[in-house]
Scaffold this active site. Structure first.
Site, PDB file in Angstrom:
ATOM      1  N   ASP A  20      -4.010 -13.228   3.036  1.00 59.54           N
ATOM      2  CA  ASP A  20      -5.309 -12.817   3.597  1.00 59.54           C
ATOM      3  C   ASP A  20      -6.467 -13.154   2.645  1.00 59.54           C
ATOM      4  O   ASP A  20      -7.613 -12.785   2.907  1.00 59.54           O
ATOM      5  CB  ASP A  20      -5.319 -11.332   3.998  1.00 59.54           C
ATOM      6  CG  ASP A  20      -4.627 -10.421   3.009  1.00 59.54           C
ATOM      7  OD1 ASP A  20      -4.341 -10.857   1.879  1.00 59.54           O
ATOM      8  OD2 ASP A  20      -4.377  -9.255   3.370  1.00 59.54           O
ATOM      9  N   HIS A  51       0.822  -1.226   0.000  1.00 57.48           N
ATOM     10  CA  HIS A  51       0.000   0.000   0.000  1.00 57.48           C
ATOM     11  C   HIS A  51       0.849   1.266   0.000  1.00 57.48           C
ATOM     12  O   HIS A  51       0.332   2.357  -0.261  1.00 57.48           O
ATOM     13  CB  HIS A  51      -0.925   0.042   1.225  1.00 57.48           C
ATOM     14  CG  HIS A  51      -1.965  -1.032   1.233  1.00 57.48           C
ATOM     15  ND1 HIS A  51      -2.861  -1.214   0.203  1.00 57.48           N
ATOM     16  CD2 HIS A  51      -2.240  -1.998   2.155  1.00 57.48           C
ATOM     17  CE1 HIS A  51      -3.654  -2.247   0.487  1.00 57.48           C
ATOM     18  NE2 HIS A  51      -3.294  -2.745   1.664  1.00 57.48           N
ATOM     19  N   ASP A  54      -2.108 -10.651  -2.719  1.00 61.56           N
ATOM     20  CA  ASP A  54      -2.744 -10.271  -1.457  1.00 61.56           C
ATOM     21  C   ASP A  54      -4.231  -9.975  -1.710  1.00 61.56           C
ATOM     22  O   ASP A  54      -4.609  -9.583  -2.823  1.00 61.56           O
ATOM     23  CB  ASP A  54      -2.051  -9.017  -0.914  1.00 61.56           C
ATOM     24  CG  ASP A  54      -2.513  -8.612   0.477  1.00 61.56           C
ATOM     25  OD1 ASP A  54      -1.796  -8.923   1.436  1.00 61.56           O
ATOM     26  OD2 ASP A  54      -3.597  -7.992   0.590  1.00 61.56           O
ATOM     27  N   HIS A 109      -5.854  -7.471  -0.770  1.00 66.76           N
ATOM     28  CA  HIS A 109      -6.059  -6.038  -1.008  1.00 66.76           C
ATOM     29  C   HIS A 109      -5.274  -5.563  -2.236  1.00 66.76           C
ATOM     30  O   HIS A 109      -4.186  -6.059  -2.513  1.00 66.76           O
ATOM     31  CB  HIS A 109      -5.617  -5.234   0.219  1.00 66.76           C
ATOM     32  CG  HIS A 109      -6.321  -5.643   1.481  1.00 66.76           C
ATOM     33  ND1 HIS A 109      -5.802  -6.593   2.343  1.00 66.76           N
ATOM     34  CD2 HIS A 109      -7.505  -5.250   2.004  1.00 66.76           C
ATOM     35  CE1 HIS A 109      -6.641  -6.756   3.355  1.00 66.76           C
ATOM     36  NE2 HIS A 109      -7.685  -5.964   3.171  1.00 66.76           N
TER      37      HIS A 109
HETATM   38  C1  6XA Z   1      -7.578  -1.413   7.073  1.00 66.11           C
HETATM   39  C2  6XA Z   1      -7.259  -2.614   6.239  1.00 66.11           C
HETATM   40  C3  6XA Z   1      -5.822  -2.663   5.895  1.00 66.11           C
HETATM   41  C4  6XA Z   1      -5.491  -3.836   5.036  1.00 66.11           C
HETATM   42  C5  6XA Z   1      -4.050  -4.157   5.089  1.00 66.11           C
HETATM   43  C6  6XA Z   1      -3.657  -5.292   4.213  1.00 66.11           C
HETATM   44  N1  6XA Z   1      -8.888  -1.470   7.604  1.00 66.11           N
HETATM   45  N2  6XA Z   1      -3.199  -5.008   3.027  1.00 66.11           N
HETATM   46  O1  6XA Z   1      -3.710  -6.442   4.521  1.00 66.11           O
HETATM   47  O2  6XA Z   1      -2.749  -5.947   2.188  1.00 66.11           O
HETATM   48 ZN    ZN Z   2      -3.949  -7.480   2.492  1.00 64.41          ZN
END
Ligand code: 6XA
Ligand code: ZN
Length: 343
Positions: free
Chosen positions: A285, A160, A196, A198
């Site tokens: 995840d 991110h 991932d 996200h």
């Molecule tokens: C915040 C969620 C952050 C996701 C972090 C993550 N509510 N990114 O696993 O790959």
């Molecule tokens: Zn993630």
């Protein structure tokens, strides 16, 4: 397969995270690394090595100097201001405000350099972020020097983190730093595959107008999932980078057959690109019991896609991103790596 790990990653121990309107114990926690290490040792995947320090030059090759200086000094500035708690962003240069002036007050700076509010900075954050990118760099060097795969047990994660923004538990973009390092070593084409849950908004942003890094991401549709404001299928790159950014947004509840279809498409595109290095942003995840995500991959599916990735026949470095089902994270990560090796 060699693993790179540093105990300094555990210096990141924030007290809390903003989640569901409450301050909770952070999902991205030191136990994740401990449990992965335990499974790596039990599975005899291979030696676990410590990285050396690469300094900040490889970081500054993809991140803004002001951003890096901000991260380096944030904790001390917050302390000197006599503020309680942990540095946490709470205000942004949002639509119709100005984003061209960097505030002097630490509260304003936090908002300027953050993309979300869940990620607090703690005393050890900067040191841990440095250890994490050193792990990514050492793992990448190992792959390039030995034509053998490697796993970087990165923490904090990186995908991110944009050129001048932190958030989503990320500070330095480990995959981007590793890709740029490989190019600086003389490679001309690197692919980053982000599996991932996200979207890897930071990695996308850093390479969006470039054709020397092909970025592909399979992730929860941003209409339904963090980071919400990037990761749509029509984001395909710009300028020289047109066609070199490929997003596969997938709906809530996506199961392995559906996910795997997208993976096969991504692998086809990677094969056509003929990269000299593949970096896998390895977030687990996507697991069906992950507490903050919404895909339905079962443990055995991780082994299956590890095997599939090996079919690309590319020098490959795996870098840890997310995964918060802490009891199962070790098993799922090792399944990917074992699957890759056994193919
Ligand atoms: C915040 C969620 C952050 C996701 C972090 C993550 N509510 N990114 O696993 O790959
Ligand atoms: Zn993630």
């Amino acid at each position: 397969m060699l693993t790179f790990h540093s105990p300094d990653t555990q210096l990141r121990q924030p007290a809390s995270e903003l989640h569901g309107g409450e301050m909770v114990s952070p999902f991205e926690c030191p136990a994740r690394v401990e449990i992965i290490l335990r499974h790596l040792r039990a599975s005899a995947l291979g030696e676990i090595r410590a990285p050396h320090s690469y300094g900040l030059d490889p970081v500054l090759a993809v991140h803004d100097r002001g951003y890096v200086d901000f991260l380096a000094g944030c904790w001390d500035t917050w302390q000197s201001a006599g503020l309680p708690g942990e540095p946490t962003p709470s205000v942004w240069p949002s639509r119709r405000m100005r984003g061209d002036r960097i505030p002097e007050h630490i509260d304003g700076k936090l908002g300027y350099y953050a993309l979300a509010a869940e990620t607090a900075i703690c005393a050890g954050t900067f040191a841990a972020a440095q250890a994490s990118k050193d792990i990514a760099l050492a793992a990448t060097d190992h792959v390039l020097d030995n034509a053998a795969p490697a796993f970087g047990l990165c923490r904090p994660p990186g995908h991110h983190a944009a050129s001048d923004q932190f958030g989503g538990y990320c500070f330095f973009n480990n995959a981007a730093i590793a890709a740029q390092h490989a190019l600086d070593r003389g490679l001309s084409r690197v692919a980053i595959l982000d599996v991932d849950y996200h979207h890897g908004n930071g990695t996308q942003q850093i390479f969006y107008d470039r054709d020397d890094v092909l970025f592909l991401s399979l992730h929860g549709d941003p209409l339904e999932a963090f980071p919400y404001f990037l990761g749509h299928a029509d984001e395909t790159g710009s300028g020289r980078g047109a066609g070199y950014n490929v997003n596969y947004p997938l709906p809530t509840g996506t199961d392995y057959p559906r996910w795997c279809q997208a993976l096969e498409q991504a692998m086809q595109r990677i094969g056509d690109y003929r990269p000299e290095l593949l970096i896998v942003s390895l977030g687990v995840d996507t697991y069906e019991h992950d507490p903050i995500s919404a895909f339905k991959l079962a443990s055995d599916d991780f082994g299956d896609y590890g095997r599939r990735l090996a079919q690309l026949g590319l020098p490959t470095v795996f870098l840890l991103e997310g995964g918060y089902a802490v009891e199962e994270i070790g098993r799922n990560v090792v399944k990917v790596l074992h699957g890759f090796e056994s193919a």
